[in-house]
Enzyme design. Structure first.
Site, mmCIF file in Angstrom:
data_model
loop_
_atom_site.group_PDB
_atom_site.id
_atom_site.type_symbol
_atom_site.label_atom_id
_atom_site.label_comp_id
_atom_site.label_asym_id
_atom_site.label_seq_id
_atom_site.Cartn_x
_atom_site.Cartn_y
_atom_site.Cartn_z
ATOM 1 N N PRO A 217 -30.982 77.769 31.664
ATOM 2 C CA PRO A 217 -32.249 77.248 31.165
ATOM 3 C C PRO A 217 -32.118 76.443 29.875
ATOM 4 O O PRO A 217 -31.311 76.757 29.004
ATOM 5 C CB PRO A 217 -33.096 78.500 30.937
ATOM 6 C CG PRO A 217 -32.153 79.633 30.895
ATOM 7 C CD PRO A 217 -30.971 79.227 31.715
ATOM 8 N N ASN A 218 -32.926 75.402 29.829
ATOM 9 C CA ASN A 218 -33.086 74.503 28.689
ATOM 10 C C ASN A 218 -31.915 73.559 28.462
ATOM 11 O O ASN A 218 -31.999 72.672 27.615
ATOM 12 C CB ASN A 218 -33.398 75.283 27.399
ATOM 13 C CG ASN A 218 -34.666 76.089 27.527
ATOM 14 O OD1 ASN A 218 -35.691 75.563 27.940
ATOM 15 N ND2 ASN A 218 -34.608 77.369 27.219
ATOM 16 N N ARG B 242 -33.021 68.660 22.348
ATOM 17 C CA ARG B 242 -33.403 69.974 21.834
ATOM 18 C C ARG B 242 -32.417 70.440 20.772
ATOM 19 O O ARG B 242 -31.230 70.583 21.041
ATOM 20 C CB ARG B 242 -33.423 70.972 22.990
ATOM 21 C CG ARG B 242 -33.673 72.390 22.584
ATOM 22 C CD ARG B 242 -33.618 73.306 23.818
ATOM 23 N NE ARG B 242 -33.550 74.679 23.410
ATOM 24 C CZ ARG B 242 -32.539 75.502 23.675
ATOM 25 N NH1 ARG B 242 -31.507 75.082 24.375
ATOM 26 N NH2 ARG B 242 -32.560 76.740 23.252
ATOM 27 N N TYR C 184 -26.942 71.941 19.141
ATOM 28 C CA TYR C 184 -26.351 71.609 20.438
ATOM 29 C C TYR C 184 -25.768 70.199 20.518
ATOM 30 O O TYR C 184 -25.142 69.857 21.515
ATOM 31 C CB TYR C 184 -27.393 71.793 21.541
ATOM 32 C CG TYR C 184 -27.902 73.210 21.613
ATOM 33 C CD1 TYR C 184 -27.089 74.238 22.078
ATOM 34 C CD2 TYR C 184 -29.189 73.532 21.187
ATOM 35 C CE1 TYR C 184 -27.552 75.541 22.133
ATOM 36 C CE2 TYR C 184 -29.654 74.837 21.240
ATOM 37 C CZ TYR C 184 -28.834 75.832 21.710
ATOM 38 O OH TYR C 184 -29.278 77.128 21.755
ATOM 39 N N ASN D 157 -22.524 78.303 31.951
ATOM 40 C CA ASN D 157 -23.241 78.430 30.688
ATOM 41 C C ASN D 157 -24.610 78.980 31.071
ATOM 42 O O ASN D 157 -25.487 78.224 31.453
ATOM 43 C CB ASN D 157 -23.366 77.088 29.978
ATOM 44 C CG ASN D 157 -24.077 77.216 28.641
ATOM 45 O OD1 ASN D 157 -24.736 78.215 28.362
ATOM 46 N ND2 ASN D 157 -23.954 76.190 27.822
ATOM 47 N N ALA E 261 -29.975 81.254 27.925
ATOM 48 C CA ALA E 261 -30.623 82.497 27.494
ATOM 49 C C ALA E 261 -30.441 83.630 28.499
ATOM 50 O O ALA E 261 -30.548 84.802 28.123
ATOM 51 C CB ALA E 261 -32.105 82.248 27.237
ATOM 52 N N HIS F 245 -28.094 86.810 27.840
ATOM 53 C CA HIS F 245 -28.482 88.014 27.106
ATOM 54 C C HIS F 245 -29.453 88.902 27.868
ATOM 55 O O HIS F 245 -29.803 89.973 27.382
ATOM 56 C CB HIS F 245 -29.108 87.603 25.765
ATOM 57 C CG HIS F 245 -28.445 86.411 25.163
ATOM 58 N ND1 HIS F 245 -27.156 86.452 24.672
ATOM 59 C CD2 HIS F 245 -28.868 85.135 25.016
ATOM 60 C CE1 HIS F 245 -26.828 85.238 24.224
ATOM 61 N NE2 HIS F 245 -27.842 84.436 24.427
ATOM 62 N N GLU G 282 -17.113 81.875 31.101
ATOM 63 C CA GLU G 282 -18.428 81.757 30.453
ATOM 64 C C GLU G 282 -18.294 80.794 29.283
ATOM 65 O O GLU G 282 -17.340 80.891 28.514
ATOM 66 C CB GLU G 282 -18.860 83.132 29.951
ATOM 67 C CG GLU G 282 -20.132 83.139 29.153
ATOM 68 C CD GLU G 282 -20.446 84.511 28.581
ATOM 69 O OE1 GLU G 282 -21.432 84.613 27.835
ATOM 70 O OE2 GLU G 282 -19.701 85.487 28.846
ATOM 71 N N HIS H 199 -20.453 78.587 26.016
ATOM 72 C CA HIS H 199 -21.639 78.346 25.186
ATOM 73 C C HIS H 199 -21.315 77.188 24.259
ATOM 74 O O HIS H 199 -20.224 77.149 23.667
ATOM 75 C CB HIS H 199 -21.997 79.594 24.377
ATOM 76 C CG HIS H 199 -22.328 80.749 25.252
ATOM 77 N ND1 HIS H 199 -23.537 80.857 25.904
ATOM 78 C CD2 HIS H 199 -21.589 81.808 25.635
ATOM 79 C CE1 HIS H 199 -23.527 81.959 26.637
ATOM 80 N NE2 HIS H 199 -22.350 82.541 26.512
ATOM 81 N N ARG I 258 -25.134 83.234 15.409
ATOM 82 C CA ARG I 258 -26.572 83.023 15.534
ATOM 83 C C ARG I 258 -27.310 84.353 15.485
ATOM 84 O O ARG I 258 -26.771 85.358 15.043
ATOM 85 C CB ARG I 258 -26.833 82.234 16.813
ATOM 86 C CG ARG I 258 -26.116 80.867 16.740
ATOM 87 C CD ARG I 258 -26.451 79.938 17.827
ATOM 88 N NE ARG I 258 -27.872 79.644 17.839
ATOM 89 C CZ ARG I 258 -28.502 79.166 18.905
ATOM 90 N NH1 ARG I 258 -27.841 78.931 20.018
ATOM 91 N NH2 ARG I 258 -29.792 78.911 18.869
#
Length: 147
Positions: free
Chosen positions: A10-11, A18, A23, A74, A77, A80, A98, A100, A107
């Protein structure tokens, strides 16, 4: 010739727009182009997809079973929160990396836990979009060694 799967959660469709301070300014299209170049130059096929919907990511993981030599994911969200994505990855027989874009450990505390990490052979975090490239190159190299 092997197939490799690269999934984004997502996103990530908003990359370049964004929170560029976190990012960067590169877009998802830039990532796809870089990954396709890597796969093509090594003589492999690539399935590249992004979704804001958990069920679509799960469906793509299921479709990769028995077809893909590895998954770069990736989860955004969902990293988590999603036991469902973890369960799907646990049913996938090949390696999972994985990734990120940001360093999730620098963060917010809630970002420090990853369900996906319990399944992933490796985690790349904080290298920007190059993390996708590092992960894909690793899977291709690993696949070549096993062949």
């Amino acid at each position: 010739m092997s197939l490799f799967t690269v999934l984004s959660g997502p996103n990530l469709n908003l990359l370049g727009q964004r929170q560029p301070e976190i990012y960067g300014y590169e877009t998802l299209a830039d990532i796809e182009k870089a990954c396709r170049t890597i796969a093509d130059s090594a003589g492999h096929d690539l399935f590249f997809a992004q979704s804001n919907r958990e069920y679509e990511l799960i469906d793509w993981i299921h479709e990769a079973r028995g077809k893909s030599a590895g998954i770069v994911i990736n989860p955004g969200a969902f990293t988590h929160t999603s036991v469902a994505i973890l369960d799907a990855l646990n049913a996938f027989e090949a390696p999972v990396i994985e990734i990120h874009i940001s360093n999730i450990h620098k963060r917010e505390v809630f970002r420090h836990h990853s369900y996906v990490s319990t399944r992933a052979e490796g985690v790349v975090a904080g290298l920007g979009i190059e993390g996708y490239e590092v992960a894909l190159r690793h899977l291709i190299s690993r696949s070549s060694r096993q062949a």
